[in-house]
Write an enzyme that holds these catalytic residues in place. Structure first.
Site: not given
Length: 252
Positions: A112, A128
């Protein structure tokens, strides 16, 4: 051109756990190397682009293994702090590429954007993979759901790593390998490039600078290389050039 991605055991030389990629995904692959925090994007057998990323902290590491891209979401909310999608303070940025990790189907771990560009390249996330915003916008528009994603640690050439993971790689340091190419040669000093006249005799055509690289289609083993799609010749000595054979991971 569709190429199958087969299940394989990675070579021990890379000192990585056993990983494999799925055979039913698109002809793309993403590899994330936690050694140097780099993301590599392949498409149609070609290494297309490389990006710096941020990965997990020591106590919240990014999981390693062979996964798939499960979803693509624009302006995903950050549910933990109830921050709306697309908000300026949303730490996920405006693009989310979710990873299927175990039973989780793309909502726990993902690739992301960010709200702190200076964090890219570091080990700072909760697990992440964080990218520069412009980079994740580009990747979001290119990659397909179902793409295999390998997160791991390795040393060495990423194209060879991808090939040993079962992906059909057709590039060598980002350059497509021609069907009849046997190697490549790089000039170490300025030298002459020769062509053929109507009688088939070599004639000097032009000077080429140092650090010029050519695909090689034939060589006599004594310093003469047929280059440039079989159209030109380089006459060299061992001190004039650096010659390398096409890597064994290239399968034609």
């Amino acid at each position: 051109m569709k190429k199958a991605i087969f299940l394989m055991v990675l070579a021990l030389v890379f000192l990585t756990p056993q990983l494999s990629v799925h055979a039913d995904g698109p002809d793309q692959m993403i590899i994330i190397n936690k050694v140097n925090n780099q993301l590599y994007y392949f498409d149609d057998g070609t290494l297309i682009r490389q990006f710096p990323v941020a990965t997990g902290k020591e106590d919240t590491p990014t999981p390693e293994g062979a996964f798939t891209l499960a979803n693509k979401i624009k302006n995903r909310p950050w549910y933990k702090e109830n921050i709306p999608g697309g908000a300026a303070n949303n730490p996920l940025g405006k693009r989310w590429l979710g990873l299927k990790v175990g039973h989780n189907r793309g909502h726990m771990y993902g690739i992301h954007g960010n709200i702190r560009e200076s964090s890219i390249g570091k080990y700072v996330t909760n697990g992440c993979i964080r990218m520069h915003n412009n980079d994740v916008y580009w990747l979001f528009n290119q990659v397909a759901v179902g793409t295999p994603v390998i997160v791991t640690r390795f040393q060495g050439n990423v194209e060879e790593f991808a090939a040993r993971s079962g992906y059909h790689v057709m590039t060598w340091d980002g350059e497509m390998v021609d069907e009849f190419q046997i190697g490549r040669v790089e000039t170490l000093r300025p030298m002459k490039l020769y062509s053929y006249n109507e009688k088939g005799e070599p004639i000097a055509m032009q000077w080429v600078p140092a650090n010029t690289r050519y695909q090689v289609y034939a060589t006599d083993g004594k310093g003469t290389y047929t280059v440039g799609s079989n159209k030109y010749l380089l006459y060299t000595t061992p001190n004039d050039t650096k010659y390398e054979l096409v890597p064994s991971y290239i399968k034609r």
